[in-house]
Write a protein that holds these residues in place. Structure first.
Motif, short mmCIF file in Angstrom:
data_model
loop_
_atom_site.label_atom_id
_atom_site.label_comp_id
_atom_site.label_asym_id
_atom_site.label_seq_id
_atom_site.Cartn_x
_atom_site.Cartn_y
_atom_site.Cartn_z
N ILE A 290 0.85 -1.19 0.00
CA ILE A 290 0.00 0.00 0.00
C ILE A 290 0.89 1.24 0.00
N GLU A 291 0.76 2.05 -1.03
CA GLU A 291 1.52 3.29 -1.12
C GLU A 291 0.78 4.22 -2.09
N PRO A 292 0.41 5.43 -1.64
CA PRO A 292 -0.35 6.32 -2.51
C PRO A 292 0.30 6.52 -3.89
N GLU A 293 -0.51 6.50 -4.92
CA GLU A 293 -0.11 6.75 -6.33
C GLU A 293 0.70 5.64 -6.97
N LEU A 294 1.11 4.64 -6.17
CA LEU A 294 1.92 3.56 -6.76
C LEU A 294 1.09 2.71 -7.71
N ASP A 295 -0.18 2.46 -7.35
CA ASP A 295 -1.02 1.60 -8.19
C ASP A 295 -1.12 2.13 -9.62
N ALA B 93 0.93 4.23 -11.15
CA ALA B 93 2.25 4.22 -11.79
C ALA B 93 2.58 2.83 -12.32
N VAL B 94 2.31 1.79 -11.52
CA VAL B 94 2.62 0.42 -11.94
C VAL B 94 1.67 0.00 -13.07
N ALA B 95 0.39 0.32 -12.93
CA ALA B 95 -0.58 -0.05 -13.98
C ALA B 95 -0.16 0.55 -15.33
N GLN B 96 0.20 1.82 -15.32
CA GLN B 96 0.61 2.48 -16.58
C GLN B 96 1.89 1.87 -17.14
N ALA B 97 2.87 1.63 -16.25
CA ALA B 97 4.16 1.10 -16.70
C ALA B 97 3.99 -0.28 -17.33
N VAL B 98 3.16 -1.12 -16.71
CA VAL B 98 2.96 -2.48 -17.23
C VAL B 98 2.16 -2.41 -18.53
N LYS B 99 1.11 -1.59 -18.54
CA LYS B 99 0.27 -1.47 -19.74
C LYS B 99 1.10 -0.94 -20.93
N GLY B 100 1.98 0.01 -20.65
CA GLY B 100 2.80 0.59 -21.71
C GLY B 100 3.94 -0.35 -22.16
N GLY B 101 4.08 -1.48 -21.46
CA GLY B 101 5.12 -2.44 -21.84
C GLY B 101 6.51 -2.05 -21.35
N PHE B 102 6.59 -1.12 -20.41
CA PHE B 102 7.91 -0.69 -19.94
C PHE B 102 8.34 -1.40 -18.65
N ASN C 232 4.76 8.76 1.28
CA ASN C 232 5.01 9.89 0.36
C ASN C 232 6.11 9.51 -0.64
N VAL C 233 6.18 8.20 -0.92
CA VAL C 233 7.30 7.66 -1.68
C VAL C 233 7.36 8.22 -3.11
N MET C 234 6.22 8.26 -3.82
CA MET C 234 6.26 8.64 -5.23
C MET C 234 6.73 10.08 -5.42
N HIS C 235 6.42 10.93 -4.46
CA HIS C 235 6.88 12.32 -4.54
C HIS C 235 8.37 12.41 -4.15
#
Ligand code: SAJ
Length: 405
Positions: free
Chosen positions: A50-55, A57-66, A157-160
């Motif tokens: 559990i970490e704000p905004e991580l979900d 970021a990971v969803a986009q990165a995986v979807k984009g194939g990166f 506040n990890v992503m920031h």
């Protein structure tokens, strides 16, 4: 996915957010974790922590194939080691996960590759890993870039902080430092400060030890003030009006997987020299024991006075306010200790940030407060502030909810 440029070994609280950040920058990241469930979750574009905004970021990165996860590393240009460094024996750092991660990438290394350790590590670990790498791949000697760069993000506040915090980067030589700086420059907006590997390793340990020592000072004051009949919260507030004094807040001990752990990495290697650092650990640990004893004393006092067993509310289980993380939590330790001594009293265990727990039966905080005779505030969660408590309640305010003793 195209050929990965970065291999991230360890997809936990730091590795996964860092992998997602790098991937957001359209750099191909191959994440590695020994846990197949973690790998599966990430490849489905989901997260296991559990970490704000991580979900997102990971969803986009995986979807984009990166970003792609696996249990095995593959060939890349940059290898990041972000695995845990737990304890072994009696508070001695265990670098076997760093060693295992390094062993796993050694066969894949080639001339010009960058190898970075981010895991909190005892002084000299990067040099040790360099020796390990070159002992198995002597033909690569002087041909790799090897550096240490500790993370310093605050859970919640990890992503920031990953982007905006300054970083300390120490190579085993100047060219390694420069290469690592150029790598982090692509993703990080904070300043990048260069040093050598040993200083960078020590810097991480010192940052957390400094905070531990400062909290120990506040906790020591709380013990003195309890005996001296002085309100420690008022005292600290007043002392902090001095322009050069900034005392932290006492609490029910120090928890989490960093501040309560990292100072031992210095103490284990330099026991004679690290007197204050070692003593601070003792004080902060003792504070949790002391809180549990206080609850026990209040319980016996209540029984003597009222001729019946009290109802007791233990308010908070997390290791700090407003999070759901119970790792190394002093509040959890106190709850366990108090329950071990339970003798038919009724207990209400409260943790508003989690729905259920496999050991503790949780109670809603309002219900707990209204039914309890003794209320022990262990964590200063926002929900607990401003609660109206009737005068007949015995309140043990260990974390400054009411700022009364
Ligand atoms: N605490 C007090 N009184 C205070 C401040 C904190 O008792 O005045 C307690 C908290 O309740 C908690 C513990 O200290 O139990 C640690 O909490 P924290 O908020 O101080 O730190 P962490 O463990 O969440 O994160 C720390 C941070 N380090 C520093 O502030 C020097 C973070 O930047 C690091 O990245 C992190 O450790 C880490 O991963 O090493």
């Amino acid at each position: 996915m195209d050929k990965p440029e970065v291999v991230m070994v360890g997809l936990g609280y730091i590795g996964l957010p860092t992998a997602a950040l790098i991937a957001q920058n359209k750099t191909y990241v191959h994440g590695v974790d020994i846990n197949p469930q973690v790998v599966e979750t990430i490849n489905a574009g989901k997260i296991h922590i559990i970490e704000p905004e991580l979900d997102d970021a990971v969803a986009q990165a995986v979807k984009g194939g990166f970003l792609k996860a696996s249990t095995q590393p593959v060939g890349a240009n940059t290898y990041l080691i972000v695995v845990p460094t737990p304890f072994k024996n009696k508070n001695e750092p265990d670098i076997s996960f760093v060693e295992a991660a390094t062993e796993a990438v050694i066969p894949l290394l080639k001339e010009g590759d960058l190898y970075i350790i981010e895991s909190t590590s005892p002084i000299g670990t990067t040099e040790k890993m360099m020796q390990l790498i070159y002992s198995e791949r002597p033909e690569l000697e002087e041909k790799l870039y090897i550096a240490y760069c500790p993370e310093r993000v605050l859970p919640g506040n990890v992503m920031h902080e990953l982007v905006y915090n300054d970083r300390v980067i120490g190579g085993v030589d100047e060219k390694s430092t420069q290469k690592a700086i150029a790598f982090y420059r692509q993703f990080i907006k904070g300043d990048l400060h260069k040093t050598n590997a040993r200083t960078a390793e020590m810097c991480k340990l010192v940052e957390n030890s400094s905070r531990d020592v400062q909290i120990a000072f506040a906790n020591e004051l709380s013990l003195i003030c309890d005996k001296a009949d002085i309100n420690v919260w008022e005292l600290i507030n007043l002392a902090n009006k001095h322009p050069r004094v900034n005392i932290l807040q006492p609490g029910c001990g120090v928890g989490g997987h960093c501040i309560a752990v990292d100072p031992y990495f210095i103490v284990a290697d330099y026991p004679m020299e690290s007197q204050i650092i070692g003593k601070a650990r003792e004080i902060n640990n003792y504070k949790s024991f002391w809180c549990a004893e206080k609850i026990q004393t209040a319980k016996l006092g209540f029984e003597l006075e009222h001729g019946r067993k009290p109802n007791i509310a233990l308010m908070g289980l997390a290791f700090k306010p407003n999070i759901d993380d119970l790792r190394e939590s002093p509040a959890k330790y106190i709850a366990q200790k108090v329950l071990q001594n339970a003798n038919n009293e009724e207990y209400f265990i409260v943790e508003p940030n989690i729905k259920e727990h496999k050991v503790f039966k949780l109670t809603d905080y309002k219900k707990a407060v209204s039914r309890a005779d003794i209320i022990a505030f262990l964590v200063a969660h926002d929900e607990f502030k401003g609660l109206t408590l009737s005068n007949d309640k015995i309140v043990l305010d260990f974390c400054g909810i009411e700022k009364k003793i």
